[in-house]
Design a protein around this motif. Structure first.
Motif, PDB file in Angstrom:
ATOM      1  N   ASP A  22      67.883  79.879   3.899  1.00  0.00           N
ATOM      2  CA  ASP A  22      68.581  78.622   4.100  1.00  0.00           C
ATOM      3  C   ASP A  22      67.796  77.783   5.103  1.00  0.00           C
ATOM      4  O   ASP A  22      67.151  78.335   5.988  1.00  0.00           O
ATOM      5  N   VAL A  23      67.870  76.468   4.998  1.00  0.00           N
ATOM      6  CA  VAL A  23      67.157  75.614   5.948  1.00  0.00           C
ATOM      7  C   VAL A  23      67.630  75.868   7.374  1.00  0.00           C
ATOM      8  O   VAL A  23      66.864  75.698   8.322  1.00  0.00           O
ATOM      9  N   ARG A  24      68.861  76.325   7.535  1.00  0.00           N
ATOM     10  CA  ARG A  24      69.381  76.621   8.876  1.00  0.00           C
ATOM     11  C   ARG A  24      68.699  77.819   9.521  1.00  0.00           C
ATOM     12  O   ARG A  24      68.807  78.013  10.723  1.00  0.00           O
ATOM     13  N   ASP A  25      67.954  78.591   8.723  1.00  0.00           N
ATOM     14  CA  ASP A  25      67.191  79.698   9.298  1.00  0.00           C
ATOM     15  C   ASP A  25      66.112  79.187  10.246  1.00  0.00           C
ATOM     16  O   ASP A  25      65.614  79.935  11.088  1.00  0.00           O
ATOM     17  N   SER A  26      65.774  77.920  10.122  1.00  0.00           N
ATOM     18  CA  SER A  26      64.806  77.327  11.049  1.00  0.00           C
ATOM     19  C   SER A  26      65.310  77.442  12.488  1.00  0.00           C
ATOM     20  O   SER A  26      64.517  77.638  13.415  1.00  0.00           O
ATOM     21  N   MET A  27      66.603  77.345  12.681  1.00  0.00           N
ATOM     22  CA  MET A  27      67.171  77.451  14.024  1.00  0.00           C
ATOM     23  C   MET A  27      66.987  78.860  14.571  1.00  0.00           C
ATOM     24  O   MET A  27      66.637  79.038  15.744  1.00  0.00           O
ATOM     25  N   GLU A  28      67.191  79.862  13.746  1.00  0.00           N
ATOM     26  CA  GLU A  28      67.001  81.242  14.186  1.00  0.00           C
ATOM     27  C   GLU A  28      65.534  81.476  14.561  1.00  0.00           C
ATOM     28  O   GLU A  28      65.236  82.157  15.550  1.00  0.00           O
ATOM     29  N   LEU A  29      64.618  80.882  13.809  1.00  0.00           N
ATOM     30  CA  LEU A  29      63.203  80.996  14.144  1.00  0.00           C
ATOM     31  C   LEU A  29      62.897  80.289  15.463  1.00  0.00           C
ATOM     32  O   LEU A  29      62.113  80.788  16.277  1.00  0.00           O
ATOM     33  N   TYR A  31      64.991  79.933  17.946  1.00  0.00           N
ATOM     34  CA  TYR A  31      65.521  80.807  18.988  1.00  0.00           C
ATOM     35  C   TYR A  31      64.576  81.978  19.249  1.00  0.00           C
ATOM     36  O   TYR A  31      64.353  82.361  20.397  1.00  0.00           O
ATOM     37  N   ALA A  32      64.040  82.560  18.178  1.00  0.00           N
ATOM     38  CA  ALA A  32      63.112  83.692  18.339  1.00  0.00           C
ATOM     39  C   ALA A  32      61.874  83.259  19.111  1.00  0.00           C
ATOM     40  O   ALA A  32      61.400  83.988  19.994  1.00  0.00           O
ATOM     41  N   CYS A  33      61.355  82.074  18.797  1.00  0.00           N
ATOM     42  CA  CYS A  33      60.194  81.561  19.527  1.00  0.00           C
ATOM     43  C   CYS A  33      60.547  81.321  20.992  1.00  0.00           C
ATOM     44  O   CYS A  33      59.783  81.685  21.890  1.00  0.00           O
ATOM     45  N   SER A  34      61.701  80.730  21.230  1.00  0.00           N
ATOM     46  CA  SER A  34      62.135  80.465  22.602  1.00  0.00           C
ATOM     47  C   SER A  34      62.275  81.765  23.392  1.00  0.00           C
ATOM     48  O   SER A  34      61.826  81.864  24.533  1.00  0.00           O
ATOM     49  N   ASP A  35      62.877  82.775  22.776  1.00  0.00           N
ATOM     50  CA  ASP A  35      63.044  84.076  23.434  1.00  0.00           C
ATOM     51  C   ASP A  35      61.695  84.709  23.773  1.00  0.00           C
ATOM     52  O   ASP A  35      61.584  85.433  24.757  1.00  0.00           O
ATOM     53  N   ALA A  36      60.669  84.438  22.943  1.00  0.00           N
ATOM     54  CA  ALA A  36      59.330  84.986  23.169  1.00  0.00           C
ATOM     55  C   ALA A  36      58.474  84.050  24.019  1.00  0.00           C
ATOM     56  O   ALA A  36      57.290  84.317  24.218  1.00  0.00           O
ATOM     57  N   ASP A  37      59.075  82.953  24.477  1.00  0.00           N
ATOM     58  CA  ASP A  37      58.380  81.963  25.303  1.00  0.00           C
ATOM     59  C   ASP A  37      57.129  81.412  24.613  1.00  0.00           C
ATOM     60  O   ASP A  37      56.041  81.367  25.186  1.00  0.00           O
ATOM     61  N   THR A  38      57.295  81.007  23.365  1.00  0.00           N
ATOM     62  CA  THR A  38      56.198  80.433  22.589  1.00  0.00           C
ATOM     63  C   THR A  38      56.731  79.330  21.687  1.00  0.00           C
ATOM     64  O   THR A  38      57.926  79.280  21.398  1.00  0.00           O
ATOM     65  N   ASP A  39      55.847  78.452  21.261  1.00  0.00           N
ATOM     66  CA  ASP A  39      56.210  77.448  20.259  1.00  0.00           C
ATOM     67  C   ASP A  39      55.347  77.621  19.014  1.00  0.00           C
ATOM     68  O   ASP A  39      55.230  76.717  18.204  1.00  0.00           O
ATOM     69  N   LEU A  40      54.753  78.813  18.876  1.00  0.00           N
ATOM     70  CA  LEU A  40      53.849  79.099  17.766  1.00  0.00           C
ATOM     71  C   LEU A  40      54.525  80.017  16.759  1.00  0.00           C
ATOM     72  O   LEU A  40      55.049  81.077  17.114  1.00  0.00           O
ATOM     73  N   LEU A  41      54.489  79.596  15.499  1.00  0.00           N
ATOM     74  CA  LEU A  41      55.184  80.315  14.432  1.00  0.00           C
ATOM     75  C   LEU A  41      54.253  80.499  13.242  1.00  0.00           C
ATOM     76  O   LEU A  41      53.557  79.564  12.844  1.00  0.00           O
ATOM     77  N   LEU A  42      54.254  81.698  12.698  1.00  0.00           N
ATOM     78  CA  LEU A  42      53.495  82.027  11.494  1.00  0.00           C
ATOM     79  C   LEU A  42      54.494  82.432  10.417  1.00  0.00           C
ATOM     80  O   LEU A  42      55.334  83.305  10.650  1.00  0.00           O
ATOM     81  N   VAL A  68      59.515  70.862  12.796  1.00  0.00           N
ATOM     82  CA  VAL A  68      58.854  69.800  13.560  1.00  0.00           C
ATOM     83  C   VAL A  68      59.789  69.290  14.655  1.00  0.00           C
ATOM     84  O   VAL A  68      59.370  69.103  15.799  1.00  0.00           O
ATOM     85  N   ASN A  69      61.050  69.086  14.317  1.00  0.00           N
ATOM     86  CA  ASN A  69      62.026  68.610  15.312  1.00  0.00           C
ATOM     87  C   ASN A  69      62.189  69.602  16.462  1.00  0.00           C
ATOM     88  O   ASN A  69      62.415  69.194  17.606  1.00  0.00           O
ATOM     89  N   PHE A  70      62.077  70.895  16.159  1.00  0.00           N
ATOM     90  CA  PHE A  70      62.165  71.922  17.197  1.00  0.00           C
ATOM     91  C   PHE A  70      60.846  72.051  17.968  1.00  0.00           C
ATOM     92  O   PHE A  70      60.725  72.881  18.853  1.00  0.00           O
ATOM     93  N   ARG A  71      59.874  71.239  17.591  1.00  0.00           N
ATOM     94  CA  ARG A  71      58.544  71.223  18.225  1.00  0.00           C
ATOM     95  C   ARG A  71      57.809  72.555  18.103  1.00  0.00           C
ATOM     96  O   ARG A  71      57.105  72.994  19.018  1.00  0.00           O
ATOM     97  N   LEU A  72      58.002  73.206  16.955  1.00  0.00           N
ATOM     98  CA  LEU A  72      57.274  74.438  16.677  1.00  0.00           C
ATOM     99  C   LEU A  72      55.984  74.091  15.942  1.00  0.00           C
ATOM    100  O   LEU A  72      56.006  73.314  14.991  1.00  0.00           O
ATOM    101  N   ARG A  73      54.886  74.638  16.401  1.00  0.00           N
ATOM    102  CA  ARG A  73      53.634  74.518  15.651  1.00  0.00           C
ATOM    103  C   ARG A  73      53.615  75.689  14.695  1.00  0.00           C
ATOM    104  O   ARG A  73      53.615  76.853  15.109  1.00  0.00           O
ATOM    105  N   THR A  74      53.630  75.367  13.418  1.00  0.00           N
ATOM    106  CA  THR A  74      53.827  76.372  12.389  1.00  0.00           C
ATOM    107  C   THR A  74      52.636  76.438  11.456  1.00  0.00           C
ATOM    108  O   THR A  74      52.197  75.421  10.921  1.00  0.00           O
ATOM    109  N   ALA A  75      52.148  77.658  11.257  1.00  0.00           N
ATOM    110  CA  ALA A  75      51.106  77.929  10.274  1.00  0.00           C
ATOM    111  C   ALA A  75      51.758  78.733   9.155  1.00  0.00           C
ATOM    112  O   ALA A  75      52.398  79.753   9.418  1.00  0.00           O
ATOM    113  N   ALA A  76      51.626  78.252   7.942  1.00  0.00           N
ATOM    114  CA  ALA A  76      52.201  78.943   6.791  1.00  0.00           C
ATOM    115  C   ALA A  76      51.069  79.431   5.894  1.00  0.00           C
ATOM    116  O   ALA A  76      50.145  78.672   5.596  1.00  0.00           O
TER     117      ALA A  76
END
Length: 124
Positions: A22-29, A31-42, A68-76
């Motif tokens: 679901d698009v709302r899974d972006s929020m869980e991602l 949170y996971a980045c925030s908990d890991a003190d990073t804004d980098l997502l693969l 993008v709104n969550f300011r995550l730099r994402t590599a897919a």
């Protein structure tokens, strides 16, 4: 959803390998980045639902916009030999140049871009 911290990665990168539904899974991602003190997502293509690849559903656009709104730099990472609809292939071409959500053919290339973007932003 299945995600983990990439081992031996400096700076830290959260890796999503399965279960986005679901698009709302972006929020869980986020949170996971925030908990890991990073804004980098693969994200691996296999973690994405079939709706992501069908652009008329709007899933890809909304999901990427939320990241993008969550300011995550994402590599897919997408299989270079995979079958994708023509419109989605056009999306991938554009995503290869996007400053925050970038498409790659391999995980090493994706991780290299994330590390370089962290250095450029002063996060490393």
């Amino acid at each position: 959803m299945k995600f983990q911290l990439v081992q031996n990665s400096d700076p830290g990168v959260i890796e999503c390998i399965a279960g986005i539904t679901d698009v709302r899974d972006s929020m869980e991602l986020a949170y996971a980045c925030s908990d890991a003190d990073t804004d980098l997502l693969l994200i691996h293509a296999g973690a994405l639902p079939s709706e992501f690849f069908q652009l008329p559903t709007g899933f890809a656009g909304e999901f990427v916009q939320r990241l993008v709104n969550f300011r995550l730099r994402t590599a897919a990472v997408f299989d270079p030999d995979g079958y994708y609809p023509e419109r989605f292939r056009e999306f991938l071409l554009e995503a290869r140049r996007h400053p925050q959500f970038r498409a790659f053919d391999s995980q090493p290339d994706a991780l290299a871009w994330l590390a370089a973007s962290a250095v450029q932003s002063g996060a490393a």
